[in-house]
Design an enzyme around this catalytic site. Sequence first.
Site, PDB file in Angstrom:
ATOM      1  N   GLU A 276      -5.147  -7.202  -7.623  1.00 27.55           N
ATOM      2  CA  GLU A 276      -4.137  -7.299  -6.550  1.00 27.55           C
ATOM      3  C   GLU A 276      -3.257  -8.528  -6.751  1.00 27.55           C
ATOM      4  O   GLU A 276      -2.056  -8.486  -6.502  1.00 27.55           O
ATOM      5  CB  GLU A 276      -4.810  -7.361  -5.174  1.00 27.55           C
ATOM      6  CG  GLU A 276      -5.578  -6.116  -4.805  1.00 27.55           C
ATOM      7  CD  GLU A 276      -4.747  -4.849  -4.914  1.00 27.55           C
ATOM      8  OE1 GLU A 276      -3.589  -4.840  -4.461  1.00 27.55           O
ATOM      9  OE2 GLU A 276      -5.258  -3.861  -5.475  1.00 27.55           O
ATOM     10  N   TRP A 279      -0.757  -7.484  -9.161  1.00 30.04           N
ATOM     11  CA  TRP A 279       0.332  -6.710  -8.518  1.00 30.04           C
ATOM     12  C   TRP A 279       1.362  -7.663  -7.921  1.00 30.04           C
ATOM     13  O   TRP A 279       2.573  -7.438  -7.987  1.00 30.04           O
ATOM     14  CB  TRP A 279      -0.214  -5.816  -7.399  1.00 30.04           C
ATOM     15  CG  TRP A 279      -0.627  -4.447  -7.840  1.00 30.04           C
ATOM     16  CD1 TRP A 279      -1.897  -4.005  -8.035  1.00 30.04           C
ATOM     17  CD2 TRP A 279       0.248  -3.326  -8.127  1.00 30.04           C
ATOM     18  NE1 TRP A 279      -1.869  -2.686  -8.425  1.00 30.04           N
ATOM     19  CE2 TRP A 279      -0.575  -2.241  -8.489  1.00 30.04           C
ATOM     20  CE3 TRP A 279       1.630  -3.146  -8.111  1.00 30.04           C
ATOM     21  CZ2 TRP A 279      -0.064  -0.993  -8.829  1.00 30.04           C
ATOM     22  CZ3 TRP A 279       2.142  -1.899  -8.452  1.00 30.04           C
ATOM     23  CH2 TRP A 279       1.309  -0.847  -8.810  1.00 30.04           C
ATOM     24  N   ASN A 343      -3.870  -3.649   4.132  1.00 28.22           N
ATOM     25  CA  ASN A 343      -3.079  -2.997   3.082  1.00 28.22           C
ATOM     26  C   ASN A 343      -3.136  -1.471   3.141  1.00 28.22           C
ATOM     27  O   ASN A 343      -2.117  -0.794   3.015  1.00 28.22           O
ATOM     28  CB  ASN A 343      -3.537  -3.474   1.711  1.00 28.22           C
ATOM     29  CG  ASN A 343      -2.770  -2.796   0.598  1.00 28.22           C
ATOM     30  OD1 ASN A 343      -1.542  -2.915   0.533  1.00 28.22           O
ATOM     31  ND2 ASN A 343      -3.448  -2.050  -0.257  1.00 28.22           N
ATOM     32  N   TRP A 361      13.473   3.768   3.870  1.00 27.22           N
ATOM     33  CA  TRP A 361      12.462   2.718   3.688  1.00 27.22           C
ATOM     34  C   TRP A 361      12.982   1.337   4.054  1.00 27.22           C
ATOM     35  O   TRP A 361      12.211   0.450   4.442  1.00 27.22           O
ATOM     36  CB  TRP A 361      11.936   2.715   2.249  1.00 27.22           C
ATOM     37  CG  TRP A 361      12.986   2.603   1.182  1.00 27.22           C
ATOM     38  CD1 TRP A 361      13.669   3.621   0.590  1.00 27.22           C
ATOM     39  CD2 TRP A 361      13.496   1.395   0.582  1.00 27.22           C
ATOM     40  NE1 TRP A 361      14.565   3.141  -0.338  1.00 27.22           N
ATOM     41  CE2 TRP A 361      14.476   1.776  -0.368  1.00 27.22           C
ATOM     42  CE3 TRP A 361      13.216   0.041   0.757  1.00 27.22           C
ATOM     43  CZ2 TRP A 361      15.179   0.842  -1.134  1.00 27.22           C
ATOM     44  CZ3 TRP A 361      13.927  -0.886  -0.011  1.00 27.22           C
ATOM     45  CH2 TRP A 361      14.894  -0.485  -0.937  1.00 27.22           C
ATOM     46  N   TRP A 384       7.125  -1.052   0.026  1.00 23.04           N
ATOM     47  CA  TRP A 384       7.949  -0.010   0.666  1.00 23.04           C
ATOM     48  C   TRP A 384       8.480   0.978  -0.358  1.00 23.04           C
ATOM     49  O   TRP A 384       8.474   2.192  -0.133  1.00 23.04           O
ATOM     50  CB  TRP A 384       9.089  -0.640   1.487  1.00 23.04           C
ATOM     51  CG  TRP A 384       8.559  -0.987   2.840  1.00 23.04           C
ATOM     52  CD1 TRP A 384       8.117  -2.213   3.257  1.00 23.04           C
ATOM     53  CD2 TRP A 384       8.320  -0.080   3.924  1.00 23.04           C
ATOM     54  NE1 TRP A 384       7.628  -2.119   4.534  1.00 23.04           N
ATOM     55  CE2 TRP A 384       7.740  -0.829   4.969  1.00 23.04           C
ATOM     56  CE3 TRP A 384       8.535   1.286   4.116  1.00 23.04           C
ATOM     57  CZ2 TRP A 384       7.379  -0.241   6.197  1.00 23.04           C
ATOM     58  CZ3 TRP A 384       8.175   1.864   5.325  1.00 23.04           C
ATOM     59  CH2 TRP A 384       7.606   1.108   6.346  1.00 23.04           C
TER      60      TRP A 384
HETATM   61  C1  LIG Z   1       4.629  -1.279   2.793  1.00 22.51           C
HETATM   62  C2  LIG Z   1       3.948  -2.528   2.310  1.00 22.51           C
HETATM   63  C3  LIG Z   1       4.507  -3.769   2.599  1.00 22.51           C
HETATM   64  C4  LIG Z   1       3.885  -4.941   2.144  1.00 22.51           C
HETATM   65  N1  LIG Z   1       4.468  -6.148   2.441  1.00 22.51           N
HETATM   66  C5  LIG Z   1       3.890  -7.299   1.972  1.00 22.51           C
HETATM   67  C6  LIG Z   1       4.477  -8.568   2.245  1.00 22.51           C
HETATM   68  O1  LIG Z   1       5.547  -8.679   2.858  1.00 22.51           O
HETATM   69  N2  LIG Z   1       3.830  -9.669   1.791  1.00 22.51           N
HETATM   70  C7  LIG Z   1       2.647  -9.595   1.085  1.00 22.51           C
HETATM   71  O2  LIG Z   1       2.101 -10.633   0.701  1.00 22.51           O
HETATM   72  N3  LIG Z   1       2.105  -8.405   0.790  1.00 22.51           N
HETATM   73  C8  LIG Z   1       2.677  -7.259   1.213  1.00 22.51           C
HETATM   74  N4  LIG Z   1       2.091  -6.054   0.927  1.00 22.51           N
HETATM   75  C9  LIG Z   1       0.919  -6.024   0.026  1.00 22.51           C
HETATM   76  C10 LIG Z   1      -0.443  -6.034   0.708  1.00 22.51           C
HETATM   77  O3  LIG Z   1      -0.491  -5.119   1.750  1.00 22.51           O
HETATM   78  C11 LIG Z   1      -0.822  -7.414   1.260  1.00 22.51           C
HETATM   79  O4  LIG Z   1      -0.598  -8.408   0.296  1.00 22.51           O
HETATM   80  C12 LIG Z   1      -2.310  -7.414   1.612  1.00 22.51           C
HETATM   81  O5  LIG Z   1      -2.556  -6.483   2.631  1.00 22.51           O
HETATM   82  C13 LIG Z   1      -2.735  -8.779   2.051  1.00 22.51           C
HETATM   83  O6  LIG Z   1      -4.075  -8.758   2.449  1.00 22.51           O
HETATM   84  P1  LIG Z   1      -5.141  -9.667   1.721  1.00 22.51           P
HETATM   85  O7  LIG Z   1      -4.629 -11.058   1.634  1.00 22.51           O
HETATM   86  O8  LIG Z   1      -6.431  -9.442   2.419  1.00 22.51           O
HETATM   87  O9  LIG Z   1      -5.145  -9.028   0.276  1.00 22.51           O
HETATM   88  P2  LIG Z   1      -6.265  -8.946  -0.862  1.00 22.51           P
HETATM   89  O10 LIG Z   1      -6.600  -7.518  -0.996  1.00 22.51           O
HETATM   90  O11 LIG Z   1      -7.353  -9.898  -0.657  1.00 22.51           O
HETATM   91  O12 LIG Z   1      -5.427  -9.337  -2.173  1.00 22.51           O
HETATM   92  C14 LIG Z   1      -5.298 -10.697  -2.619  1.00 22.51           C
HETATM   93  C15 LIG Z   1      -3.844 -11.090  -2.651  1.00 22.51           C
HETATM   94  O13 LIG Z   1      -3.127 -10.302  -3.588  1.00 22.51           O
HETATM   95  C16 LIG Z   1      -1.810 -10.045  -3.108  1.00 22.51           C
HETATM   96  N5  LIG Z   1      -1.659  -8.599  -2.946  1.00 22.51           N
HETATM   97  C17 LIG Z   1      -2.594  -7.734  -2.505  1.00 22.51           C
HETATM   98  N6  LIG Z   1      -2.119  -6.473  -2.533  1.00 22.51           N
HETATM   99  C18 LIG Z   1      -0.863  -6.555  -2.987  1.00 22.51           C
HETATM  100  C19 LIG Z   1       0.155  -5.589  -3.250  1.00 22.51           C
HETATM  101  N7  LIG Z   1      -0.034  -4.287  -3.053  1.00 22.51           N
HETATM  102  N8  LIG Z   1       1.343  -6.032  -3.698  1.00 22.51           N
HETATM  103  C20 LIG Z   1       1.565  -7.346  -3.920  1.00 22.51           C
HETATM  104  N9  LIG Z   1       0.647  -8.291  -3.694  1.00 22.51           N
HETATM  105  C21 LIG Z   1      -0.554  -7.907  -3.244  1.00 22.51           C
HETATM  106  C22 LIG Z   1      -1.673 -10.763  -1.786  1.00 22.51           C
HETATM  107  O14 LIG Z   1      -1.069 -12.008  -2.011  1.00 22.51           O
HETATM  108  C23 LIG Z   1      -3.114 -10.905  -1.341  1.00 22.51           C
HETATM  109  O15 LIG Z   1      -3.335 -11.984  -0.465  1.00 22.51           O
HETATM  110  C24 LIG Z   1       2.693  -4.867   1.376  1.00 22.51           C
HETATM  111  C25 LIG Z   1       2.148  -3.605   1.095  1.00 22.51           C
HETATM  112  C26 LIG Z   1       2.758  -2.450   1.564  1.00 22.51           C
HETATM  113  C27 LIG Z   1       2.141  -1.126   1.256  1.00 22.51           C
END
Ligand SMILES: Cc1cc2nc3c(=O)[nH]c(=O)nc-3n(C[C@H](O)[C@H](O)[C@H](O)COP(=O)(O)OP(=O)(O)OC[C@H]3O[C@@H](n4cnc5c(N)ncnc54)[C@H](O)[C@@H]3O)c2cc1C
Length: 467
Positions: A276, A279, A343, A361, A384
């Site tokens: 992640e 990503w 997420n 979107w 998005w």
């Molecule tokens: C429609 C949509 C909009 C989103 N908008 C944002 C946003 O504005 N800001 C944001 O930080 N993330 C965004 N995300 C990605 C993701 O949903 C969040 O980063 C994640 O939910 C954060 O939770 P966590 O810290 O527990 O993630 P974890 O699952 O613990 O992941 C660790 C870190 O990896 C990064 N990460 C995780 N998933 C993604 C992903 N799919 N894409 C990019 N980075 C990721 C984040 O920095 C996160 O803190 C979006 C996803 C979707 C589907």
Amino acid sequence: MQHRLIWFRDDLRIDDNAAVTAALTGEPEARVSAVFLTADAEWAGFGYGRNRLYYTECLLRALSQRLAEHGISLQVVRLSTYAAQVQWLIAYCQNEHVTDLYLNQEYQVNERQRDIALSSALTATHVHQFLDRLVLQPGQVLTGEGRYYAVFTPFKRRWIETLKHEHCGPYALPKTQRARVEASDWEPLAASSESDLSDFAMTEADAHHCVEEFIEHRLLNYNSHRNNPAIPGTSRLSPYLARGLLSPRQCIKAAERALNKPIWDFPDNAFAWVNELIWREFYHHLLVGFPRLSKGRAFKPETEAVAWRNQADEIQAWEEGRTGIPIVDAGMRELRATGWMHNRVRMIVAQFLTKNLLVDWRIGERHFMRYLIDSDLAANNGGWQWSASTGTDAAPYFRVFNPVSQSEAHDAEAAYIGHWIPELLDLPAKKRHAPWLTQIPKGYSPPIVDLKTSRQRAIDTYKDLSQ
Ligand SMILES: Cc1cc2nc3c(=O)[nH]c(=O)nc-3n(C[C@H](O)[C@H](O)[C@H](O)COP(=O)(O)OP(=O)(O)OC[C@H]3O[C@@H](n4cnc5c(N)ncnc54)[C@H](O)[C@@H]3O)c2cc1C
């Protein structure tokens, strides 16, 4: 005497901060000052909401205290545009005889253009720019033909190979002898937030505690638990990474220390978390490789022709968590209440908006920008466009999520739904995913759209584009 100025942006920490470390290295006699500049009108144009601004304000207060302990005073200056920031810096550097300006790179188009304009305007000040927001530099992970990757898996492979030959911090904070100064004051960026942000860390020490807690208790089960929104299965570090209270280097190094091996040797469950973070890197690299993404344009140009329906009443129901589809409403209510959303649920609500309701979107992206405390152009745009099937490596348009099956699969006990939609609590858990199939409780709405026909409508709309 040297005068070194640190310009903070979304990097609101002093530990493992490349620009801060460089500014404090060597020259113990150098004067060091720090600044944070707003761009109120420009940020309003980007849709930054009060949650983000208030959270930034809280982090700035904490940063100002820490800097003061190191003898550095932080000025926070309210300006309206990036052009005004450039003008302010030119004047300040001239008047205060700034010899060196230290900053960490940003990757959105407007921010990059601003930094280029500033560097060429500052003739008597040396500008030092650093890679800090990411682990690897955009442009460092390219295809064999020297192009930016548009597909994640090969990007990831190359990213890992590249990392094996890189030193990726963290940067130690040099010990300084500067006497403590009084922390400065400023007009707040926002007086309050729209949501209750009290669950989030407000200091570097608290954010470190969150990383350690996640790594100790949840990293090794990450892949098994990451899709269940009812439990804290993910790290919830995104606000800290987005605002720079933590660096991705610190996250990776903490995990490597705990598992005592490099990330490429991690067991699958833990590697899924690193995946992640990759990503996150991928979406930032895309911003540089494909500047149109910063300009509200689709990665796949043909999808600009989608005939969006954009029905105002449906958009409002989605925003307010009143669509009658429980998992969607639960997510939208979580977003409003806390400034964050899980997420899996982000993907479900985004697909529902763009596919079942056929809403552009960009409308959803903006709503997320308004509320998310972790709002970040790269990840938000990436998420998005993935959901809307307009992006690089996006969900295929014909694979439309069914929110009810998603809900049954990932919130099997309907605990998440029950938490956010108390109207449904009288129903047996299994019936909460699709209450219209039995009885819709008083106070809850019938679905605003039929899931089956709206799914087909989306597929037909997208199919037309490829003909
Ligand atoms: C429609 C949509 C909009 C989103 N908008 C944002 C946003 O504005 N800001 C944001 O930080 N993330 C965004 N995300 C990605 C993701 O949903 C969040 O980063 C994640 O939910 C954060 O939770 P966590 O810290 O527990 O993630 P974890 O699952 O613990 O992941 C660790 C870190 O990896 C990064 N990460 C995780 N998933 C993604 C992903 N799919 N894409 C990019 N980075 C990721 C984040 O920095 C996160 O803190 C979006 C996803 C979707 C589907």
